[in-house]
Design an enzyme around this catalytic site. Structure first.
Site, PDB file in Angstrom:
ATOM      1  N   TYR A   1     -88.067   5.429  62.092  1.00  0.00           N
ATOM      2  CA  TYR A   1     -88.193   4.582  63.282  1.00  0.00           C
ATOM      3  C   TYR A   1     -89.528   3.898  63.063  1.00  0.00           C
ATOM      4  O   TYR A   1     -90.087   3.310  64.183  1.00  0.00           O
ATOM      5  CB  TYR A   1     -88.208   5.728  64.447  1.00  0.00           C
ATOM      6  CG  TYR A   1     -86.969   6.603  64.613  1.00  0.00           C
ATOM      7  CD1 TYR A   1     -85.758   6.284  64.080  1.00  0.00           C
ATOM      8  CD2 TYR A   1     -86.980   7.806  65.321  1.00  0.00           C
ATOM      9  CE1 TYR A   1     -84.911   7.016  64.273  1.00  0.00           C
ATOM     10  CE2 TYR A   1     -86.014   8.564  65.667  1.00  0.00           C
ATOM     11  CZ  TYR A   1     -84.712   8.182  64.869  1.00  0.00           C
ATOM     12  OH  TYR A   1     -83.696   9.117  65.222  1.00  0.00           O
TER      13      TYR A   1
ATOM     14  N   LYS B   1     -87.082  13.099  60.016  1.00  0.00           N
ATOM     15  CA  LYS B   1     -86.010  13.147  59.085  1.00  0.00           C
ATOM     16  C   LYS B   1     -86.259  12.314  57.862  1.00  0.00           C
ATOM     17  O   LYS B   1     -87.062  11.346  57.958  1.00  0.00           O
ATOM     18  CB  LYS B   1     -84.652  12.671  59.953  1.00  0.00           C
ATOM     19  CG  LYS B   1     -84.729  12.921  61.186  1.00  0.00           C
ATOM     20  CD  LYS B   1     -83.344  12.254  62.143  1.00  0.00           C
ATOM     21  CE  LYS B   1     -83.709  12.766  63.583  1.00  0.00           C
ATOM     22  NZ  LYS B   1     -84.489  11.862  64.314  1.00  0.00           N
TER      23      LYS B   1
ATOM     24  N   ASP C   1     -88.818  14.238  68.893  1.00  0.00           N
ATOM     25  CA  ASP C   1     -87.763  13.854  67.998  1.00  0.00           C
ATOM     26  C   ASP C   1     -88.005  12.482  67.342  1.00  0.00           C
ATOM     27  O   ASP C   1     -87.686  11.284  68.191  1.00  0.00           O
ATOM     28  CB  ASP C   1     -86.469  13.898  68.450  1.00  0.00           C
ATOM     29  CG  ASP C   1     -85.360  13.621  67.328  1.00  0.00           C
ATOM     30  OD1 ASP C   1     -85.021  14.587  66.517  1.00  0.00           O
ATOM     31  OD2 ASP C   1     -85.211  12.423  66.873  1.00  0.00           O
TER      32      ASP C   1
ATOM     33  N   HIS D   1     -81.196  12.865  57.342  1.00  0.00           N
ATOM     34  CA  HIS D   1     -80.765  12.010  58.382  1.00  0.00           C
ATOM     35  C   HIS D   1     -79.166  11.676  58.429  1.00  0.00           C
ATOM     36  O   HIS D   1     -78.552  11.744  59.478  1.00  0.00           O
ATOM     37  CB  HIS D   1     -81.688  10.595  58.488  1.00  0.00           C
ATOM     38  CG  HIS D   1     -81.862   9.971  59.591  1.00  0.00           C
ATOM     39  ND1 HIS D   1     -83.052   9.330  59.978  1.00  0.00           N
ATOM     40  CD2 HIS D   1     -81.000   9.688  60.788  1.00  0.00           C
ATOM     41  CE1 HIS D   1     -82.827   8.684  60.996  1.00  0.00           C
ATOM     42  NE2 HIS D   1     -81.680   9.049  61.715  1.00  0.00           N
TER      43      HIS D   1
HETATM   44  P1  NDP Z   1     -80.327   7.601  74.665  1.00  0.00           P
HETATM   45  O1  NDP Z   1     -78.721   7.932  74.807  1.00  0.00           O
HETATM   46  O2  NDP Z   1     -81.144   8.528  74.941  1.00  0.00           O
HETATM   47  O3  NDP Z   1     -80.700   6.094  75.684  1.00  0.00           O
HETATM   48  C1  NDP Z   1     -81.904   5.615  75.676  1.00  0.00           C
HETATM   49  C2  NDP Z   1     -81.578   4.426  76.438  1.00  0.00           C
HETATM   50  O4  NDP Z   1     -81.581   5.004  77.916  1.00  0.00           O
HETATM   51  C3  NDP Z   1     -83.005   3.497  76.678  1.00  0.00           C
HETATM   52  O5  NDP Z   1     -82.666   2.334  76.637  1.00  0.00           O
HETATM   53  C4  NDP Z   1     -83.652   3.906  77.984  1.00  0.00           C
HETATM   54  O6  NDP Z   1     -84.439   3.008  78.392  1.00  0.00           O
HETATM   55  C5  NDP Z   1     -82.603   4.488  78.833  1.00  0.00           C
HETATM   56  N1  NDP Z   1     -82.968   5.503  79.837  1.00  0.00           N
HETATM   57  C6  NDP Z   1     -83.203   6.742  79.506  1.00  0.00           C
HETATM   58  N2  NDP Z   1     -83.572   7.465  80.522  1.00  0.00           N
HETATM   59  C7  NDP Z   1     -82.978   6.673  81.638  1.00  0.00           C
HETATM   60  C8  NDP Z   1     -82.788   7.005  82.901  1.00  0.00           C
HETATM   61  N3  NDP Z   1     -83.088   8.239  83.607  1.00  0.00           N
HETATM   62  N4  NDP Z   1     -82.196   6.179  83.665  1.00  0.00           N
HETATM   63  C9  NDP Z   1     -82.020   4.849  83.171  1.00  0.00           C
HETATM   64  N5  NDP Z   1     -81.951   4.603  81.735  1.00  0.00           N
HETATM   65  C10 NDP Z   1     -82.743   5.493  81.076  1.00  0.00           C
HETATM   66  O7  NDP Z   1     -80.594   6.718  73.283  1.00  0.00           O
HETATM   67  P2  NDP Z   1     -81.284   6.883  71.989  1.00  0.00           P
HETATM   68  O8  NDP Z   1     -80.216   6.418  70.654  1.00  0.00           O
HETATM   69  O9  NDP Z   1     -82.319   6.657  71.938  1.00  0.00           O
HETATM   70  O10 NDP Z   1     -80.783   8.489  71.514  1.00  0.00           O
HETATM   71  C11 NDP Z   1     -81.967   9.534  71.922  1.00  0.00           C
HETATM   72  C12 NDP Z   1     -82.744  10.130  70.718  1.00  0.00           C
HETATM   73  O11 NDP Z   1     -81.879  10.521  69.638  1.00  0.00           O
HETATM   74  C13 NDP Z   1     -83.314   8.863  69.864  1.00  0.00           C
HETATM   75  O12 NDP Z   1     -84.512   8.189  70.403  1.00  0.00           O
HETATM   76  C14 NDP Z   1     -83.734   9.666  68.537  1.00  0.00           C
HETATM   77  O13 NDP Z   1     -84.690  10.382  68.696  1.00  0.00           O
HETATM   78  C15 NDP Z   1     -82.305  10.333  68.483  1.00  0.00           C
HETATM   79  N6  NDP Z   1     -81.365   9.474  67.557  1.00  0.00           N
HETATM   80  C16 NDP Z   1     -80.941  10.277  66.401  1.00  0.00           C
HETATM   81  C17 NDP Z   1     -80.117   9.538  65.524  1.00  0.00           C
HETATM   82  C18 NDP Z   1     -79.647  10.139  64.234  1.00  0.00           C
HETATM   83  O14 NDP Z   1     -78.914   9.501  63.607  1.00  0.00           O
HETATM   84  N7  NDP Z   1     -80.223  11.360  64.035  1.00  0.00           N
HETATM   85  C19 NDP Z   1     -79.417   8.193  65.903  1.00  0.00           C
HETATM   86  C20 NDP Z   1     -79.921   7.847  67.021  1.00  0.00           C
HETATM   87  C21 NDP Z   1     -80.838   8.379  67.920  1.00  0.00           C
HETATM   88  P3  NDP Z   1     -86.164   2.945  78.849  1.00  0.00           P
HETATM   89  O15 NDP Z   1     -86.867   3.494  77.453  1.00  0.00           O
HETATM   90  O16 NDP Z   1     -86.348   1.441  79.044  1.00  0.00           O
HETATM   91  O17 NDP Z   1     -86.223   4.126  79.731  1.00  0.00           O
END
Ligand code: NDP
Length: 274
Positions: A54, A79, A49, A112
């Protein structure tokens, strides 16, 4: 949702198969995206995604090109960003996304955010792209019920997906039920509350009880609620951990306890304020 492994898909209203679990790449810089995407494809994920916003579509395109899994086995979502909304602008933005991603089609293209006064025209552009066969499925993101009703009235096609902020602090069950009724697949963004899920006491207790990490408990809860999910990580071990959720089941009682954490606790903007 009867999904028993990482290859499991949900069927969208037009028959498109969407892999249940994907990798989110918001805040994944171009320098890190290749390693993250290769780790996810190696482990067996087939869904990524991204979004124009981004600024990593070009890095993602390179990452996919340099991996042995063929393009047609990978489900790619992008998006259209808020400042590109409107009919002509959206078509142009879509073409730019394809160019950066080095592909000639997308699996899913989303509006989006519901930008006031713009999103109906943006949706019309997505319908055109869909009818021309340039995208396999179209949908929206951050659309509340009234936004959905608006485009269901003015448009020809009902969105196939609604990607929403969704996690134990923000459930919006009425919206999930509305989407289900209209065959709109609900998809979670920020499923791990961008890390805040790890501070919740009940989830710590359930992690001990099920001998699974907090991330796995939350992502399994998504699955059992029928919500597609796209956790983000740039770390190989976490990418693998997040997809290892198919060997246990959360009891109905514990599902309800997680549901009860809902406190309308948004981390992102309210869709009506866009
Ligand atoms: P998430 O809720 O997926 O959290 C991501 C965070 O959690 C990062 O800091 C990552 O760190 C950490 N993390 C991931 N897995 C683990 C684990 N197993 N243990 C500990 N820490 C972990 O946040 P996002 O906001 O990134 O949401 C996911 C996706 O949703 C986005 O990447 C995007 O594609 C989408 N999105 C869409 C939006 C919209 O408006 N449509 C808005 C926001 C997000 P690290 O990378 O260091 O592991």
């Amino acid at each position: 949702m009867k999904i028993s492994n990482l290859k499991g898909t949900v069927e969208l209203s037009n028959g498109t198969q969407m892999p249940y679990l994907g990798l989110g790449v918001f805040q994944t810089p171009n320098e890190q995206i290749k390693d993250a995407v290769h780790a996810e494809l190696d482990f067996g994920y087939r869904h990524i995604d991204t979004a124009a916003f981004y600024e990593n579509e070009d890095g993602l395109g390179d990452a996919i090109k340099s991996h042995s899994v063929p393009r047609n086995e990978i489900f790619i979502t992008s998006k259209v960003w808020n400042s590109d909304q409107g009919y002509d602008e959206t078509i142009k933005a879509f073409n730019q996304s394809l160019e950066k991603l080095q592909t000639d089609y997308l699996d899913l293209y989303l509006v989006h955010w519901p930008v006031k006064g713009k999103y109906a025209e943006t949706w019309r552009a997505l319908e055109t792209l869909y009818e021309e066969g340039r995208v396999k499925a179209i949908g929206v993101s951050n659309f509340l019920q009234h936004h959905l009703e608006d485009i269901m009235e003015s448009g020809k096609i009902v969105p196939m997906v609604n990607q929403m902020e969704f996690h134990p602090h923000l459930v919006q069950q009425d919206l999930i039920d509305f989407c289900k009724k209209h065959n709109i697949q609900y998809e979670a963004w920020s499923p791990l509350i961008q890390g805040k899920a790890f501070e919740i006491d009940l989830l710590k207790d359930l992690s001990k009880k099920y001998k699974k990490s907090i991330a796995q408990i939350v992502l399994r809860w998504d699955l059992q609620k029928g919500v597609v999910t796209i956790p983000k990580s740039v770390k190989k071990n976490r990418i693998e951990e997040n997809a290892s959720i198919f060997d246990f089941e959360i009891s109905e009682e514990d599902m309800k306890r997680i549901d009860a954490l809902d406190c309308d606790g948004r981390i992102g903007p309210h869709p009506d304020n866009i």
